[in-house]
Structures are given as C-alpha cells and as structure tokens.
Enzyme design. Structure first.
Site, PDB file in Angstrom:
ATOM      1  N   SER A 145       0.846  -1.199   0.000  1.00 41.09           N
ATOM      2  CA  SER A 145       0.000   0.000   0.000  1.00 41.09           C
ATOM      3  C   SER A 145       0.876   1.241   0.000  1.00 41.09           C
ATOM      4  CB  SER A 145      -0.891   0.012   1.240  1.00 41.09           C
ATOM      5  OG  SER A 145      -1.503   1.281   1.381  1.00 41.09           O
ATOM      6  N   TYR A 158      -2.028  -1.215  10.132  1.00 40.70           N
ATOM      7  CA  TYR A 158      -2.082  -1.711   8.750  1.00 40.70           C
ATOM      8  C   TYR A 158      -0.793  -1.378   8.001  1.00 40.70           C
ATOM      9  CZ  TYR A 158      -3.792  -1.582   3.844  1.00 40.70           C
ATOM     10  OH  TYR A 158      -3.961  -1.736   2.486  1.00 40.70           O
TER      11      TYR A 158
HETATM   12  N1  LIG Z   1      -8.677  -0.637  -1.395  1.00 44.06           N
HETATM   13  C1  LIG Z   1      -7.632   0.139  -1.139  1.00 44.06           C
HETATM   14  O1  LIG Z   1      -7.731   1.358  -0.989  1.00 44.06           O
HETATM   15  C2  LIG Z   1      -6.251  -0.471  -1.041  1.00 44.06           C
HETATM   16  C3  LIG Z   1      -5.134   0.361  -1.119  1.00 44.06           C
HETATM   17  C4  LIG Z   1      -3.863  -0.184  -1.024  1.00 44.06           C
HETATM   18  C5  LIG Z   1      -3.727  -1.532  -0.848  1.00 44.06           C
HETATM   19  N2  LIG Z   1      -4.819  -2.331  -0.757  1.00 44.06           N
HETATM   20  C6  LIG Z   1      -4.606  -3.757  -0.552  1.00 44.06           C
HETATM   21  O2  LIG Z   1      -5.118  -4.444  -1.677  1.00 44.06           O
HETATM   22  C7  LIG Z   1      -5.597  -5.726  -1.271  1.00 44.06           C
HETATM   23  C8  LIG Z   1      -7.034  -5.903  -1.734  1.00 44.06           C
HETATM   24  O3  LIG Z   1      -7.820  -4.851  -1.223  1.00 44.06           O
HETATM   25  P1  LIG Z   1      -9.306  -4.560  -1.782  1.00 44.06           P
HETATM   26  O4  LIG Z   1      -9.641  -3.170  -1.416  1.00 44.06           O
HETATM   27  O5  LIG Z   1      -9.400  -4.989  -3.185  1.00 44.06           O
HETATM   28  O6  LIG Z   1     -10.126  -5.554  -0.856  1.00 44.06           O
HETATM   29  P2  LIG Z   1     -11.648  -6.082  -0.973  1.00 44.06           P
HETATM   30  O7  LIG Z   1     -12.345  -5.466  -2.119  1.00 44.06           O
HETATM   31  O8  LIG Z   1     -12.227  -5.926   0.378  1.00 44.06           O
HETATM   32  O9  LIG Z   1     -11.445  -7.643  -1.281  1.00 44.06           O
HETATM   33  C9  LIG Z   1     -10.711  -8.402  -0.375  1.00 44.06           C
HETATM   34  C10 LIG Z   1     -10.518  -9.795  -0.926  1.00 44.06           C
HETATM   35  O10 LIG Z   1      -9.711 -10.513   0.008  1.00 44.06           O
HETATM   36  C11 LIG Z   1     -10.493 -11.554   0.627  1.00 44.06           C
HETATM   37  N3  LIG Z   1     -10.134 -11.572   2.038  1.00 44.06           N
HETATM   38  C12 LIG Z   1     -10.353 -10.612   2.966  1.00 44.06           C
HETATM   39  N4  LIG Z   1      -9.845 -11.010   4.160  1.00 44.06           N
HETATM   40  C13 LIG Z   1      -9.308 -12.233   3.966  1.00 44.06           C
HETATM   41  C14 LIG Z   1      -8.657 -13.167   4.780  1.00 44.06           C
HETATM   42  N5  LIG Z   1      -8.442 -12.969   6.096  1.00 44.06           N
HETATM   43  N6  LIG Z   1      -8.236 -14.328   4.230  1.00 44.06           N
HETATM   44  C15 LIG Z   1      -8.439 -14.561   2.934  1.00 44.06           C
HETATM   45  N7  LIG Z   1      -9.073 -13.743   2.083  1.00 44.06           N
HETATM   46  C16 LIG Z   1      -9.496 -12.581   2.617  1.00 44.06           C
HETATM   47  C17 LIG Z   1     -11.936 -11.230   0.318  1.00 44.06           C
HETATM   48  O11 LIG Z   1     -12.736 -12.424   0.311  1.00 44.06           O
HETATM   49  P3  LIG Z   1     -14.310 -12.352   0.724  1.00 44.06           P
HETATM   50  O12 LIG Z   1     -15.003 -11.488  -0.297  1.00 44.06           O
HETATM   51  O13 LIG Z   1     -14.793 -13.775   0.676  1.00 44.06           O
HETATM   52  O14 LIG Z   1     -14.351 -11.735   2.084  1.00 44.06           O
HETATM   53  C18 LIG Z   1     -11.796 -10.583  -1.059  1.00 44.06           C
HETATM   54  O15 LIG Z   1     -11.607 -11.569  -2.051  1.00 44.06           O
HETATM   55  C19 LIG Z   1      -5.418  -5.783   0.238  1.00 44.06           C
HETATM   56  O16 LIG Z   1      -4.183  -6.417   0.547  1.00 44.06           O
HETATM   57  C20 LIG Z   1      -5.345  -4.329   0.638  1.00 44.06           C
HETATM   58  O17 LIG Z   1      -4.627  -4.132   1.824  1.00 44.06           O
HETATM   59  C21 LIG Z   1      -6.085  -1.833  -0.852  1.00 44.06           C
END
Ligand SMILES: NC(=O)c1ccc[n+]([C@@H]2O[C@H](COP(=O)([O-])OP(=O)(O)OC[C@H]3O[C@@H](n4cnc5c(N)ncnc54)[C@H](OP(=O)(O)O)[C@@H]3O)[C@@H](O)[C@H]2O)c1
Length: 250
Positions: A145, A158
């Site tokens: 991130s 985080y």
């Molecule tokens: N969104 C942002 O602003 C952002 C920015 C920088 C980095 N990131 C990083 O990018 C990655 C994805 O983020 P996102 O925003 O796309 O998330 P998201 O839309 O909430 O999707 C999360 C995904 O991970 C799964 N998941 C959540 N907790 C889990 C766990 N404990 N074990 C296994 N699977 C799990 C979920 O499965 P279910 O649907 O079945 O729960 C879903 O497939 C993360 O590592 C996050 O830290 C996000």
C-alpha cells in the site's frame, strides 16, 4: 511450445484481486484464486474469467490462519492436476486483506494481531508453502500500500504490516534469484470500490484533491500493473516496489 501460464491470486473474488484476475485472464492466463467467505461473489468472478475462454477455480481460504495452508496446498495440487493438467503454477499474487483504521492511542491488541496475521504472518508463510508449487522462473507480486511510504493518521497497524511486506519482498527477490523467481511489490493508493477502503463523498473529495491526476483510484487502475510485472517485458524488474497512486505525495 508455449506453456500455459497459471496464476494463484489470494482474495481474487472482488476489488483489486478481481481486477488482477480479469486482467491476467484477458492476457491468456488461467486463474486459481481464493476468497474468504463470499462464495457467490467468487462464483461470479469464476464465470467472468471463463467468459474470456480461460480456466478459473475459486477456493476458500483464510490467509490469517497459517495452520490451514498445508491442507490448502494439498487441495490446490489436486486441482492443478485435475483442472489445469499440471503440478505447478507460474505467478503468485498475495493480495487478500482488509484494513483497520484507528489512531495509535486507540489501536487494540486484537486489531494489531488481525493486521499482523492477515498482512504479514499470513503472507510470509503462504508464500513459503507456495514455493513448493511455484515454477522456477515464476513471479511473486505482493500487494502492499502507499501507506507504507506515506503517513496517514489512523493507518499505523495496517501500514506497519505493509511496510514489512515491502522488506519481505526484497528478501524473496534475493533468496529466490537462483530459481529465476522475481518478486516485486505493487503499492496502490486509496482504491475505491472494495470494502478494504472506507468510502464516503468526503473521503473521495479528499483523496482526489491530493492526487496529481485529480481523481480517486479504482480497481481497474491496478490489475494491468500486476500483469506487466508477470510479463516477459518485466523480466529484469526484481525486488522493486511500484507505487500506483495517480501521483500522491510526489
Ligand atoms: N482498497 C484500497 O484502498 C487499497 C489500497 C492499497 C492496498 N490495498 C490492498 O489491496 C488488497 C485488496 O484490497 P481490496 O480493497 O481490493 O479488498 P476487498 O475489495 O475488500 O477484497 C478483499 C478480498 O480478500 C479476501 N479476504 C479478505 N480477508 C481475507 C482473509 N483474512 N483471508 C483470505 N481472504 C481474505 C476477500 O474475500 P471475501 O469477499 O470472501 O471476504 C476478497 O476476495 C489488500 O491487501 C489491501 O490491503 C487496498
């Protein structure tokens, strides 16, 4: 002979992970991805990938539970053989995760442990186990991130874990070099449309205002960068962190 490529993506059912899965599959890669509990969303993503003519399988996994990883990979090995006619995959994308928002003074030990287990311990040991099945010459992309470089109030627990993944990735790149495996980090800025980012009109206005390109990030902004790192065009990129924010904190 062109060998069919296969990606293992954690958290590939929605958000950024789904965009990575869609982007790679549009480039001809077959996909094995995980989800935690939302099976119907995972099934919809499987169908979307299959609509591109690619194979896709979704498996449940909680990446915060390393004791389940050996059984997961036994199951994955059977699927690789039965559905993909191979015993190896080519790309490991560590993406799954959630976040917590709390200032240092209010962060609980439970919140800290949750972040550590999902974003650090889980990624460390999932990768360790995956190495038995990752093809030599393969790629690892860890989703970190922007907050591991830039500070935002409330993100400490985080962000610390994401910072550790940046370091872990450099060690993976160093130690796996003899196998020809490249390891890199993609560090997105705030990406709206998934549940990992708090969403409100005020937050969107704030984020767009600190972004050089003047809008918020969307999942569609990330998958292509991961696909590039998996491609031969990126064969000499190793141990690097690519920030994908539209220009924040420049
Ligand atoms: N969104 C942002 O602003 C952002 C920015 C920088 C980095 N990131 C990083 O990018 C990655 C994805 O983020 P996102 O925003 O796309 O998330 P998201 O839309 O909430 O999707 C999360 C995904 O991970 C799964 N998941 C959540 N907790 C889990 C766990 N404990 N074990 C296994 N699977 C799990 C979920 O499965 P279910 O649907 O079945 O729960 C879903 O497939 C993360 O590592 C996050 O830290 C996000």
């Amino acid at each position: 002979m062109i060998t069919q490529k296969i990606a293992l993506i954690t958290g590939g059912s929605r958000g950024i992970g789904k965009d990575i899965a869609m982007n790679l599959s549009q480039k001809g890669v077959d996909i094995l991805f995980t989800y935690r509990s939302n099976k119907s969303e995972a099934e919809a993503t499987v169908a979307a990938i299959q609509s591109f003519g690619r194979k896709a399988v979704a498996l449940p996994l909680d990446t915060s539970q390393p004791n389940t990883f050996p059984a997961f990979f036994e199951q994955a090995q059977v699927i690789l053989q039965d559905k993909f006619a191979t015993d190896r995959f080519d790309f490991l994308i560590n993406n799954a995760g959630t976040s917590v928002t709390a200032p240092v003074t209010e962060t609980t030990e439970a919140q800290f442990d949750e972040m550590m287990n999902i974003h650090l311990k889980g990624v460390y040991f999932f990768t360790q186990k995956a190495l038995d099945y990752l093809r030599d010459g393969g790629r690892i992309v860890n989703i970190s991130s922007a907050v591991s470089r830039q500070t935002f109030s409330g993100a400490s627990a985080y962000a610390i874990m994401k910072g550790a993944i940046d370091v872990y990735t450099r060690y993976l790149a160093l130690e796996l070099g003899p196998r020809g495996i490249r390891a890199n980090v993609v560090a997105p800025g705030a990406i709206f449309g998934g549940s990992a980012m708090q969403d409100s009109p005020e937050i969107r206005t704030f984020v767009a205002g600190i972004t050089a390109l003047g809008r918020v990030g969307l999942p569609d902004d990330i998958g292509g960068v991961v696909a590039f790192l998996c491609s031969e065009d990126a064969k000499w990129v190793n141990g690097q962190r690519i920030e994908v924010t539209g220009g924040v904190g420049l």
